[in-house]
Write an enzyme that holds these catalytic residues in place. Structure first.
Site, PDB file in Angstrom:
ATOM      1  N   ARG A   1       0.834  -1.216   0.000  1.00  0.00           N
ATOM      2  CA  ARG A   1       0.000   0.000   0.000  1.00  0.00           C
ATOM      3  C   ARG A   1       0.862   1.257   0.000  1.00  0.00           C
ATOM      4  NH1 ARG A   1      -1.767   1.803   4.559  1.00  0.00           N
ATOM      5  NH2 ARG A   1      -2.440  -0.198   5.389  1.00  0.00           N
TER       6      ARG A   1
ATOM      7  N   ASP B   1      -6.356  20.160 -13.678  1.00  0.00           N
ATOM      8  CA  ASP B   1      -6.708  18.857 -14.236  1.00  0.00           C
ATOM      9  C   ASP B   1      -6.278  18.872 -15.704  1.00  0.00           C
ATOM     10  OD1 ASP B   1      -8.015  16.694 -15.441  1.00  0.00           O
ATOM     11  OD2 ASP B   1      -9.687  16.774 -14.023  1.00  0.00           O
TER      12      ASP B   1
ATOM     13  N   LYS C   1      -8.140   7.815 -19.031  1.00  0.00           N
ATOM     14  CA  LYS C   1      -8.392   8.385 -20.356  1.00  0.00           C
ATOM     15  C   LYS C   1      -7.175   8.164 -21.267  1.00  0.00           C
ATOM     16  CE  LYS C   1     -12.061   9.430 -18.112  1.00  0.00           C
ATOM     17  NZ  LYS C   1     -12.311  10.708 -17.504  1.00  0.00           N
TER      18      LYS C   1
HETATM   19  C1  PLP Z   1     -12.744  11.163 -16.227  1.00  0.00           C
HETATM   20  C2  PLP Z   1     -12.267  12.429 -15.675  1.00  0.00           C
HETATM   21  C3  PLP Z   1     -12.011  12.580 -14.306  1.00  0.00           C
HETATM   22  C4  PLP Z   1     -12.283  11.464 -13.312  1.00  0.00           C
HETATM   23  O1  PLP Z   1     -11.462  10.368 -13.536  1.00  0.00           O
HETATM   24  P1  PLP Z   1     -11.864   8.871 -13.108  1.00  0.00           P
HETATM   25  O2  PLP Z   1     -10.663   8.086 -13.515  1.00  0.00           O
HETATM   26  O3  PLP Z   1     -13.109   8.518 -13.860  1.00  0.00           O
HETATM   27  O4  PLP Z   1     -12.120   8.887 -11.644  1.00  0.00           O
HETATM   28  C5  PLP Z   1     -11.517  13.789 -13.865  1.00  0.00           C
HETATM   29  N1  PLP Z   1     -11.303  14.816 -14.717  1.00  0.00           N
HETATM   30  C6  PLP Z   1     -11.547  14.709 -16.033  1.00  0.00           C
HETATM   31  C7  PLP Z   1     -11.276  15.880 -16.916  1.00  0.00           C
HETATM   32  C8  PLP Z   1     -12.041  13.515 -16.560  1.00  0.00           C
HETATM   33  O5  PLP Z   1     -12.290  13.437 -17.868  1.00  0.00           O
END
Ligand code: PLP
Length: 371
Positions: free
Chosen positions: A47, A171, A196
């Site tokens: 962990r 982000d 993604k």
């Molecule tokens: C999908 C996404 C998230 C969240 O990610 P997960 O892996 O689904 O928890 C956060 N920010 C953006 C821009 C996303 O496209």
């Protein structure tokens, strides 16, 4: 070294024992102690740290131009790791239009801690400035934004926030370090949904927070190791495997997206195309300044309302109707109905995640679906 080279080599080495050229997958949950009770090899329990995750973190830190990367079981857990550093009385400025799960975290998890949150139009720096208070600890950015692909001038926000002692988080999921370098522009923490483009094949979930500052990294590392929202070794191994092709996937997907965007803009059934690479995009100049490529997400507002948009998505054959983005296969999604009743997304908007198919086939599919 350039990002293509780092994507192949960062965090990787030929195994000194076996000569393995490909990285090993370490599944052990626990590691042997030394005779004196220590852990000279650096690992005690999987962990807090394990070799497969460490290899991925080393790679991500280098790709993003950071010093530390901390990986999580999802992008959402990575986002929460940043919010976990907030304390009661702190104030956050966040985008009106951001990933709906991020908005939900701020509203439903972070606000009850006694943290104040204002959602503003971050595409206008004056709006951020007006929202800032002496207690503002964090300015959160997401650019390009989801799903209308508006941009925020990262460098301008960093200047403003740092002058007021606030930290900037960004982000970078839609752009990836191939297209946007927030840390180089002064951002303090970058977050990714590795689900993604990093994973890139719609078959693994993950997230990462990447940063330079040692003390802040230690706080995030503590949330990771003590909080426990970690990714499995196999998920880390899959993501590391996919990263080798990230720069070339991004380049090809951007070219395909530009082709699709231009095709859609010329179609009589289309009201509007939202893509930062189009000269018609209201922030095309900022896109050119801030990003060497414009991404592979294209949003299109079709003529008619929600029903017309749903009907187009119902007729596509190559574009798969599904949420998420960043995979090799193209996806189409009626976004408003996924985001729920408080959505700000236009009802006639379809979000396309453009994959690696031939762009002529993608355009032909959209042509027959639009009718
Ligand atoms: C999908 C996404 C998230 C969240 O990610 P997960 O892996 O689904 O928890 C956060 N920010 C953006 C821009 C996303 O496209």
């Amino acid at each position: 070294m350039k990002i293509e080279t780092l994507a192949v080599h960062a965090g990787r080495q030929v195994d000194p024992g076996s000569g393995d050229v490909a990285p090993a997958l370490h599944l052990a949950t626990t590691f042997q102690r030394d005779a004196d009770g220590g852990y000279a090899r650096g690992f005690s329990y999987a962990r807090p740290d394990n070799p497969t995750r460490q290899a991925l973190e080393t790679c991500l830190a280098q790709l993003e131009g950071g010093k530390h990367a901390l990986c999580f079981g999802s992008g959402s857990a990575a986002t929460l790791s940043v919010f976990s550093t907030l304390r009661a009385g702190d104030h956050v400025v966040a985008p009106q239009e951001c990933y709906h799960g991020t908005r939900q975290q701020l509203r439903e998890i972070v606000s009850p801690w006694g943290v104040q949150v204002d959602f503003v139009d971050t595409t206008r720096v004056e709006t951020i400035e007006a929202a800032m208070r002496p207690s503002t600890r964090l300015v959160w950015l997401e650019t390009p934004s989801n799903p209308t692909l508006r941009l925020t001038d990262i460098a301008a926000v960093v200047r403003l926030a740092h002058a007021r002692n606030a930290v900037v988080g960004c982000d970078n999921t839609f752009a990836t370090p191939v297209l946007q370098r927030p840390l180089d522009l002064g951002v303090d923490i970058v977050v990714h949904s590795s689900t993604k483009y990093f994973g890139g094949h719609s078959d693994v979930m993950g997230g990462a927070a990447i940063l330079r500052d040692d003390a802040r990294a230690q706080q995030v590392r503590n949330f990771q190791g003590v909080g426990g929202g970690i990714p499995s070794p196999f998920d880390c191994w899959l993501i590391r495997r996919s990263l080798a092709t990230l720069p070339y996937r991004m380049r090809a997907q951007c070219m395909n997206a530009a082709h699709v965007a231009r095709f859609l803009e010329s179609h009589r059934k289309v009201e509007r195309v939202l893509y930062p690479g189009l000269p018609s995009h209201p922030q095309h100049a900022l896109a050119q300044k801030q990003m060497p490529g414009f991404g592979a997400i294209v949003s299109v507002c079709v003529r008619g309302g929600a029903a017309a948009a749903m009907a187009v998505a119902a007729r596509t054959r190559l574009f798969i109707r599904a949420t998420s983005l960043g995979g090799v296969e193209s996806l189409i999604e009626h976004r408003a109905s996924v985001e729920g009743p408080d959505t700000l997304t236009p009802q006639n908007l379809l979000r396309l995640s453009v994959g690696l198919e031939h762009p002529d086939d993608l355009a032909a599919d959209l042509d027959q679906a639009l009718g």
